[in-house]
Design an enzyme around this catalytic site. Structure first.
Site, short mmCIF file in Angstrom:
data_model
loop_
_atom_site.label_atom_id
_atom_site.label_comp_id
_atom_site.label_asym_id
_atom_site.label_seq_id
_atom_site.Cartn_x
_atom_site.Cartn_y
_atom_site.Cartn_z
N ASN A 121 -32.01 17.44 -5.17
CA ASN A 121 -32.91 17.46 -4.04
C ASN A 121 -33.76 16.35 -3.68
OD1 ASN A 121 -32.30 20.64 -4.06
ND2 ASN A 121 -34.07 21.13 -5.04
N ARG A 454 -24.51 24.48 10.17
CA ARG A 454 -23.92 23.85 9.18
C ARG A 454 -22.37 25.29 8.24
NH1 ARG A 454 -26.73 20.58 6.42
NH2 ARG A 454 -28.81 21.15 6.97
N ARG A 484 -28.28 17.94 9.33
CA ARG A 484 -27.96 16.57 8.48
C ARG A 484 -27.47 16.44 7.00
NH1 ARG A 484 -33.73 15.53 7.66
NH2 ARG A 484 -33.53 13.58 9.80
N HIS A 514 -30.67 25.26 15.63
CA HIS A 514 -30.29 25.64 14.23
C HIS A 514 -30.14 26.87 13.91
CE1 HIS A 514 -33.11 26.55 10.57
NE2 HIS A 514 -31.73 26.05 10.03
N TYR A 547 -26.53 31.97 -1.04
CA TYR A 547 -28.21 32.47 -0.51
C TYR A 547 -27.83 33.67 -0.25
CZ TYR A 547 -27.56 26.67 0.38
OH TYR A 547 -27.96 25.74 0.32
N ARG A 643 -40.59 29.79 -0.33
CA ARG A 643 -39.79 29.09 -1.37
C ARG A 643 -40.03 27.83 -2.00
NH1 ARG A 643 -34.72 28.18 0.40
NH2 ARG A 643 -35.56 25.94 0.58
N HIS A 671 -33.31 32.70 0.85
CA HIS A 671 -33.62 31.98 2.65
C HIS A 671 -33.50 32.94 3.66
CE1 HIS A 671 -31.52 29.59 5.59
NE2 HIS A 671 -31.15 28.12 4.54
#
Length: 981
Positions: A121, A454, A484, A514, A547, A643, A671
């Site tokens: 992270n 993703r 990314r 997204h 997730y 979160r 998530h």
């Protein structure tokens, strides 16, 4: 006389367009250089700083465009009393992750994983946020943070002031965990601790596997300091050069070399060294630097700015966008350094040389007493001694089949019958994967369209899309190449999909796509039908196991039409489309959320109960923050679960009094994004978007309504469960820190993730063991009414029915009466634990419940029952979008649950509750009648036959009522289409 080119000549027109574009690009570059301050142009890496300025300006323009035309930005002094800086808030989130590594209740090896998560992270945050801030400091007029009023340099100073303590905690946690792991048979050996046997093994491994692929370098006037790649490990040595003094030697750790090297070990133990330590030791023991002898060694890693704007330099007219992104990825490896880490020592002079060559200030140098890259940790799990695995790891968990889906039937017909809401990772992604795979070979399927952000490296979903294209289906994939750190994988999949015949398109310039949406279109005798799948997380088989996310699968015509328009608009590059049901960023999502809050503000000011619940990953959008503060001041009960970054501070007098902000960090990554409005959550939206400016104004995102009452009740109950968490939950304080949520003295400890895992397994046991499946301890410790609500959510589906809420105990036995095959009679016995005679009377009186129907529960409406009525649950006065006209589900604690004084007027409540008996059930019923006739006489058989006929008549009556209710729902939904504008 020269011939004029033929009018409309394609070759000549292309040449003219290319010439015109080159002239435009040249003029634009000239203007950009003119607008860039001279120091920037002369500084190394000036291109990055220059386009950052331009991108900042473009981002401002996009934000202005994203606002509705009639909504001008307000000009007023910012109030920073109830907000905090996003970077400092993020550091506190990552510190919360590190806290899990220090928690004794977490299994030891899982704590080691949390250390690795904390580090990864931090690495990503340095590359993006610190890299971006570093670039902004070079601007002539750097922007101020709108949550704290700090300049980029002030933010960097604050960041590097916080870091040393956090890194010290990480080192302490890592060292303590490794010491304890030795007792369980897992030991890392550093190069200073190698014994004679280790040295022999290390020397042999170095000579055979590493020395042939290493390229040692000595830095001197003829060999300048090289470019150190982003994130790559280097072993640097201080070399004794005799009269020349000390020189710097270095070797890049090969990316192809395994990080973990096994050392001689006893049985049931695993001793290992890291490859960088093996290389350092091998360099000392060998003559890799010829005459120069290594005196000391250190492992070095550089973190570079990775905040690259893929659209900042433009794409050539005839350049494939995939090739453009490949260039961007190569450029990322060479951007300006933002940090350097050292493990070991080179001596003050050489360490100063490294720092100066990288152009970093002393506060950007981190000296660590632990490995610089912990990504190897995950590979150690397979090396754990078998006898200790159970004590070192979380109990294994496998996502379970959703009770809303029968795996033996085609997914399409089930979704067309009723909405399906999957909750990852507790429930498997398999229904979605099966839907696409079945559509690929379904002759009635004409098209599949999907957005991918993703994607898993090995993706069954993408393989199904390829199969569909090869089978002649129209497959359109919007592949976002700018995701990314997943760009390379997405580029590879885009190439494969394109080669298979899929139509592959990319996101619009300046706006990442997204959103998570997939639409399958069918054309058969019933006409054109669409199944639309909308999620809060990616279509990614790997992350769906880690997730926590929702996935809605619906055949709703209104949502399907909106989904069709969405894909049409994306194909045409139109980001300002109009939708009836969906809130689509960059223009429609944020106003949707703001209208929901404003509706509750109006209710509160009118003296009515008002509440807003939001669950998201991060909250940074200043407009939304100010609206939340306005709502709390108006008396709206605001409840948030955030979160990560949370830039609002609760409990500020006169600003955010009464605001409740929670955070959950556990074994699974929270998530999902949920936005619910009203005290009874009458309006619930799920979304792919957080309330961050980048999501609401600079990305293509979707918020979608949950119209089905059962699905809505599921969301409410799950969020209520998370608000009851007193193990992994934390509460945000007025100074921006997270504190533990203390459990009441008589309250059981409740880990919401563990409870949801136990609930998923319980529904699986019901399918295999029946309604008397025992409750797991995580469920048995809950109050009986909570257990009943959670289990009854799926009571209207054939694969799960409500069991007894007793944790243990044998099923009721019947010994005095003969076995009765009648389904209603058996249900009455198993559901109510009443004597057979009483159950028989209940069947005769037609008061026994049907199979799969929720119990009456003492007159209290059961959340998830379609006919449950909450008499005090207000309807939305100003709907945000068309919602299901059925009464709202019972409130959850997160929404200030009142005692519902309704009555369950309809217990069948689900699409599949009125299913017809199977052939096997009919056969067994006939056998039962024959046995009853043989042993009890024809009178008993006739009574049983009459009861069966009476039950069938009741089933048909309820099925007709349900069909009529669905028809009214469709009519009312169409009548509210205009309310979303």
């Amino acid at each position: 006389m020269a011939k004029n080119p033929k009018k409309g000549s394609g070759k000549e027109s292309r040449k003219a367009r290319k010439k015109q574009k080159r002239a435009q690009d040249k003029a634009q570059d000239k203007k950009l250089r003119r607008d860039t301050p001279k120091p920037l142009r002369e500084k190394k890496g000036s291109a990055s700083a220059a386009y950052a300025k331009q991108a900042n300006k473009k981002g401002h323009e996009r934000s202005k465009q994203a606002r509705p035309k009639n909504e001008a930005p307000e000009k007023h002094e910012r109030d920073y009393s109830y907000t905090q800086n996003r970077e400092l808030s993020w550091l506190r989130f990552d510190d919360r992750v590190l806290t899990e590594a220090l928690t004794p209740e977490v299994p030891l090896f899982e704590r080691l994983k949390f250390c690795a998560i904390f580090q990864s992270n931090l690495d990503e945050w340095f590359m993006i946020r610190v890299g971006g801030l570093s670039t902004l400091t070079t601007l002539k007029r750097p922007p101020l943070d709108n949550k704290s009023g700090m300049t980029p340099q002030q933010q960097l100073d604050a960041i590097f002031g916080e870091l040393p303590d956090m890194l010290g905690r990480q080192e302490g946690a890592f060292a303590a965990i490794e010491r304890q792991l030795v007792r369980f048979g897992l030991e890392r050996v550093g190069r200073e601790d190698f014994d004679d046997k280790d040295n022999v093994a290390v020397a042999r491994y170095f000579e055979r596997n590493l020395a042939p692929i290493l390229s040692p370098l000595v830095v001197d006037p003829r060999h300048p300091f090289p470019n150190l790649r982003n994130g790559q490990l280097y072993v640097m040595c201080a070399l004794d050069a005799g009269a020349e003094g000390e020189l710097l030697g270095m070797v890049e750790v090969p990316a192809s070399a395994p990080r973990v090297v096994e050392l001689p070990s006893r049985q049931e133990r695993f001793r290992y060294a890291l490859v960088e330590d093996v290389i350092a030791q091998g360099l000392v023991l060998s003559d890799s630097f010829n005459a120069y002898r290594p005196v000391s060694a250190a492992v070095v890693r550089v973190t570079r700015n990775a905040d690259v704007d893929p659209d900042g330099e433009g794409v050539e007219e005839e350049e494939d966008y995939r090739e453009h992104m490949k260039k961007i990825l190569k450029r990322r490896m060479r951007l300006e350094p933002v940090r350097v880490e050292l493990e070991g020592s080179l001596g003050p002079r050489l360490e100063e040389l490294v720092r100066e060559e990288l152009g970093l200030s002393p506060d950007r140098v981190s000296r660590m007493a632990m490995p610089l890259d912990l990504s190897y940790v995950y590979s150690l799990e397979s090396k754990l001694p078998d006898r200790n695995r159970q004590a070192l790891l979380f109990e294994p968990f496998e996502p379970q089949q959703s009770p809303m889906v029968d795996p033996k039937r085609p997914v399409r017909e089930q979704v067309e019958d009723h909405d399906v809401l999957l909750y990852y990772p507790y429930e498997s992604m398999k229904p979605l994967l099966d839907l696409v795979a079945q559509a690929a070979s379904d002759d009635s399927c004409i098209s599949i369209r999907i957005t991918l952000y993703r994607v898993a490296t090995r993706s069954r979903l993408c393989e199904s899309l390829i199969a569909a294209a090869e089978n002649g289906k129209d497959v359109t994939v919007l592949m976002e190449l700018r995701a990314r750190f997943d760009e390379k994988n997405n580029i590879e999949w885009a190439e494969r999909l394109d080669q298979a015949g899929c139509t592959v398109i990319y996101g619009s310039e300046g706006f990442k796509c997204h959103s998570k949406i997939c639409q399958v279109t069918y054309h058969d005798n019933d006409g054109l039908t669409r199944i639309t799948c909308l999620g809060t997380g990616n279509f990614n088989e790997k992350t769906a196991r880690l997730y926590s996310d929702f996935m809605l699968m619906t055949a709703d015509k209104g949502i399907g039409e909106d989904g069709n328009n969405f894909f049409r608009n994306l194909t045409l590059g139109n980001l300002r489309g109009s939708y009836k049901y969906l809130g689509v960023a960059p223009t429609g999502l944020k106003p949707l959320i703001m209208r929901g809050i404003e509706r509750e503000i109006a209710r509160a000011r009118a003296g009515k109960p008002a509440q807003v619940f939001m669950k998201m990953n991060s909250l940074t959008d200043r407009d939304v923050i100010d609206k939340i503060a306005e709502a709390t001041q108006a008396g709206v009960k605001m409840v948030l679960i955030v979160r990560g970054i949370c830039c609002i501070k609760p409990g500020i007098a006169g600003r955010t009094d009464g605001l409740e902000v929670r955070q959950i960090v556990g074994r699974l990554l929270e998530h999902s994004r949920v936005y619910a409005f009203g005290p009874s959550a009458d309006t619930v939206y799920l979304s792919s978007a957080d309330m961050m400016t980048r999501n609401t104004e600079r990305r293509v995102e979707i918020a979608f309504p949950v119209l089905d009452p059962t699905c809505r009740a599921m969301v409410v109950e799950y969020m209520d469960l998370q608000m009851s968490d007193n193990v992994k939950a934390r509460r945000l304080t007025s100074i921006g820190t997270w504190e533990r949520v203390e459990a009441a003295p008589d309250a059981p400890l409740l880990d919401s993730q563990d409870v949801l895992i136990a609930l998923a397994y319980h529904h699986a046991r019901i399918r295999s063991q029946g309604r008397q499946a025992p409750l797991a301890p995580e469920l048995a410790s809950l109050p009986p009414d909570v257990i009943r609500r959670l289990i009854s959510l799926y009571s209207s589906y054939p694969l799960a029915s409500e069991p007894s809420t007793r944790p243990t105990g044998p099923a009721p036995t019947v010994s005095e009466e003969p076995m009765v095959e009648d389904e209603m009679l058996a249900q009455a016995v198993t559901d109510h634990d009443e004597p057979l005679a009483d159950a028989d009377a209940a069947v005769k009186a037609n008061t026994a419940p049907l199979s799969g129907a929720p119990k009456d529960n003492g007159g209290v409406a059961v959340a998830g029952s379609e006919g449950a009525v909450a008499t005090d649950a207000p309807r939305p006065e100003e709907p945000l979008a068309p919602t299901d006209p059925s009464p709202a589900p019972a409130d959850a604690g997160a929404f200030v649950r009142p005692d519902l004084v309704g009555e369950a007027t309809e217990k069948a409540g689900g699409a599949l509750a009125t299913r017809k008996p199977s052939r096997f059930a009919a056969a067994f019923s006939l056998i039962g009648l024959g046995i009853r006739t043989l042993f009890q006489g024809p009178e008993a058989a006739e009574r049983a036959r009459q009861r069966v006929e009476q039950k069938n008549a009741e089933q048909h009556r309820r099925e007709a009522e349900r069909a009529a209710r669905r028809s009214r729902t469709d009519t009312n939904t169409r009548g509210t289409d205009e309310t979303h504008r």
